[in-house]
Design a protein around this motif. Structure first.
Motif, PDB file in Angstrom:
ATOM      1  N   UNK A   5     -12.196  29.715  -8.098  1.00  0.00           N
ATOM      2  CA  UNK A   5     -11.999  30.438  -6.783  1.00  0.00           C
ATOM      3  C   UNK A   5     -12.371  31.867  -6.958  1.00  0.00           C
ATOM      4  N   UNK A   6     -12.069  32.269  -8.086  1.00  0.00           N
ATOM      5  CA  UNK A   6     -12.346  33.738  -8.402  1.00  0.00           C
ATOM      6  C   UNK A   6     -13.818  33.875  -8.745  1.00  0.00           C
ATOM      7  N   UNK A   7     -14.361  32.864  -9.293  1.00  0.00           N
ATOM      8  CA  UNK A   7     -15.719  33.064  -9.846  1.00  0.00           C
ATOM      9  C   UNK A   7     -16.482  32.855  -8.358  1.00  0.00           C
ATOM     10  N   UNK A   8     -16.407  31.895  -7.585  1.00  0.00           N
ATOM     11  CA  UNK A   8     -16.862  31.930  -6.133  1.00  0.00           C
ATOM     12  C   UNK A   8     -16.931  33.419  -5.530  1.00  0.00           C
ATOM     13  N   UNK A   9     -15.838  34.095  -5.618  1.00  0.00           N
ATOM     14  CA  UNK A   9     -15.592  35.485  -4.855  1.00  0.00           C
ATOM     15  C   UNK A   9     -16.477  36.415  -5.423  1.00  0.00           C
ATOM     16  N   UNK A  10     -16.600  36.465  -6.994  1.00  0.00           N
ATOM     17  CA  UNK A  10     -17.401  37.149  -7.688  1.00  0.00           C
ATOM     18  C   UNK A  10     -18.801  37.063  -7.077  1.00  0.00           C
ATOM     19  N   UNK A  11     -19.196  35.749  -7.207  1.00  0.00           N
ATOM     20  CA  UNK A  11     -20.678  35.495  -6.815  1.00  0.00           C
ATOM     21  C   UNK A  11     -20.971  35.881  -5.550  1.00  0.00           C
ATOM     22  N   UNK A  12     -20.069  35.709  -4.532  1.00  0.00           N
ATOM     23  CA  UNK A  12     -20.401  36.173  -3.393  1.00  0.00           C
ATOM     24  C   UNK A  12     -20.391  37.761  -2.839  1.00  0.00           C
ATOM     25  N   UNK A  13     -19.590  38.366  -3.806  1.00  0.00           N
ATOM     26  CA  UNK A  13     -19.210  39.809  -3.416  1.00  0.00           C
ATOM     27  C   UNK A  13     -19.847  40.802  -4.665  1.00  0.00           C
ATOM     28  N   UNK A  14     -20.074  40.082  -5.809  1.00  0.00           N
ATOM     29  CA  UNK A  14     -20.428  41.022  -7.252  1.00  0.00           C
ATOM     30  C   UNK A  14     -19.200  41.928  -7.393  1.00  0.00           C
TER      31      UNK A  14
END
Length: 47
Positions: A5-14
């Motif tokens: 979940x955190x990785x997905x947030x990182x990919x979406x927001x940087x």
């Protein structure tokens, strides 16, 4: 939240803080395992 979940947030927001949270959660998932000392441990019946 799981590491994914955190990785997905990182990919979406940087956002770098999301990446740091991902690393922390990933380490917790890798090290937070059930430790069962085996037969004869307290709570397994015969003592």
């Amino acid at each position: 939240m799981k590491a994914q979940d955190f990785w997905t947030i990182f990919l979406e927001t940087g956002a770098p803080e999301a990446y740091l949270l991902y690393n922390r959660a990933r380490r917790m998932e890798e090290t937070d395992v059930f430790n069962d000392p085996g037969i004869g441990a307290s709570g397994h019946g015969l003592q």
